[in-house]
Write a protein that holds these residues in place. Sequence first.
Motif, mmCIF file in Angstrom:
data_model
loop_
_atom_site.group_PDB
_atom_site.id
_atom_site.type_symbol
_atom_site.label_atom_id
_atom_site.label_comp_id
_atom_site.label_asym_id
_atom_site.label_seq_id
_atom_site.Cartn_x
_atom_site.Cartn_y
_atom_site.Cartn_z
ATOM 1 N N ASN A 8 47.322 61.919 13.996
ATOM 2 C CA ASN A 8 46.623 62.584 15.096
ATOM 3 C C ASN A 8 45.277 61.934 15.375
ATOM 4 O O ASN A 8 44.850 61.841 16.532
ATOM 5 N N ASP A 9 44.605 61.487 14.314
ATOM 6 C CA ASP A 9 43.281 60.891 14.473
ATOM 7 C C ASP A 9 43.322 59.459 14.993
ATOM 8 O O ASP A 9 42.421 59.030 15.702
ATOM 9 N N VAL A 10 44.353 58.684 14.637
ATOM 10 C CA VAL A 10 44.378 57.280 15.046
ATOM 11 C C VAL A 10 45.013 57.051 16.410
ATOM 12 O O VAL A 10 44.682 56.064 17.076
ATOM 13 N N VAL A 11 45.891 57.931 16.850
ATOM 14 C CA VAL A 11 46.603 57.693 18.111
ATOM 15 C C VAL A 11 45.666 57.567 19.314
ATOM 16 O O VAL A 11 45.906 56.718 20.182
ATOM 17 N N PRO A 12 44.570 58.320 19.427
ATOM 18 C CA PRO A 12 43.680 58.079 20.569
ATOM 19 C C PRO A 12 43.112 56.650 20.599
ATOM 20 O O PRO A 12 42.957 56.065 21.673
ATOM 21 N N TYR A 13 42.840 56.082 19.440
ATOM 22 C CA TYR A 13 42.351 54.705 19.385
ATOM 23 C C TYR A 13 43.457 53.727 19.765
ATOM 24 O O TYR A 13 43.224 52.772 20.494
ATOM 25 N N VAL A 14 44.658 53.982 19.249
ATOM 26 C CA VAL A 14 45.798 53.130 19.586
ATOM 27 C C VAL A 14 46.069 53.203 21.080
ATOM 28 O O VAL A 14 46.298 52.176 21.741
ATOM 29 N N THR A 15 46.023 54.406 21.645
ATOM 30 C CA THR A 15 46.254 54.581 23.079
ATOM 31 C C THR A 15 45.215 53.812 23.893
ATOM 32 O O THR A 15 45.550 53.169 24.883
ATOM 33 N N ALA A 16 43.959 53.866 23.474
ATOM 34 C CA ALA A 16 42.908 53.128 24.179
ATOM 35 C C ALA A 16 43.176 51.630 24.134
ATOM 36 O O ALA A 16 43.008 50.929 25.137
ATOM 37 N N ALA A 17 43.604 51.131 22.977
ATOM 38 C CA ALA A 17 43.897 49.703 22.852
ATOM 39 C C ALA A 17 45.101 49.323 23.695
ATOM 40 O O ALA A 17 45.099 48.283 24.367
ATOM 41 N N VAL A 18 46.139 50.153 23.683
ATOM 42 C CA VAL A 18 47.337 49.866 24.479
ATOM 43 C C VAL A 18 46.998 49.911 25.969
ATOM 44 O O VAL A 18 47.460 49.075 26.744
ATOM 45 N N ALA A 19 46.174 50.870 26.371
ATOM 46 C CA ALA A 19 45.774 50.956 27.773
ATOM 47 C C ALA A 19 45.002 49.701 28.199
ATOM 48 O O ALA A 19 45.166 49.216 29.322
#
Length: 132
Positions: A8-19
């Motif tokens: 839950n904590d890392v997915v926002p960072y991953v999403t930002a990188a993927v975006a």
Amino acid sequence: MDALTVANDVVPYVTAAVAAYGGAVVTRTTDGVADATVSLGRRIVQRLWSREENRDGLRQAIEEVADDPQDDDARAALRVQVRRILRQDAELAAELARMLPARSFTASGDGAVAVETNSGVISTGDGATIQR
């Protein structure tokens, strides 16, 4: 931290990188103009990618988020893939948890409360009666 919390904590960072990088996030080299969130997300993706047995599911989830970073279902599928990887590798989960910035909570204003976890009642109302 357990795998679900870390996911839950890392997915926002991953999403930002993927975006920012799209599906190329896995192979993208350090970009001097990338902000801290995107840079951290890229490093997290690269660590997750190191688990070869999970690459197909992770690749698909990354591509779906890259197609539409605002799609809640795509982000949920990515979170499931990350959680699956972290449940299989407790050391990786701990490593990613250490990479995350420290959590902070701020409450302001009359009756404001800031808590990370609560298993009971929080009442800030004047004259409130709590009955068990």
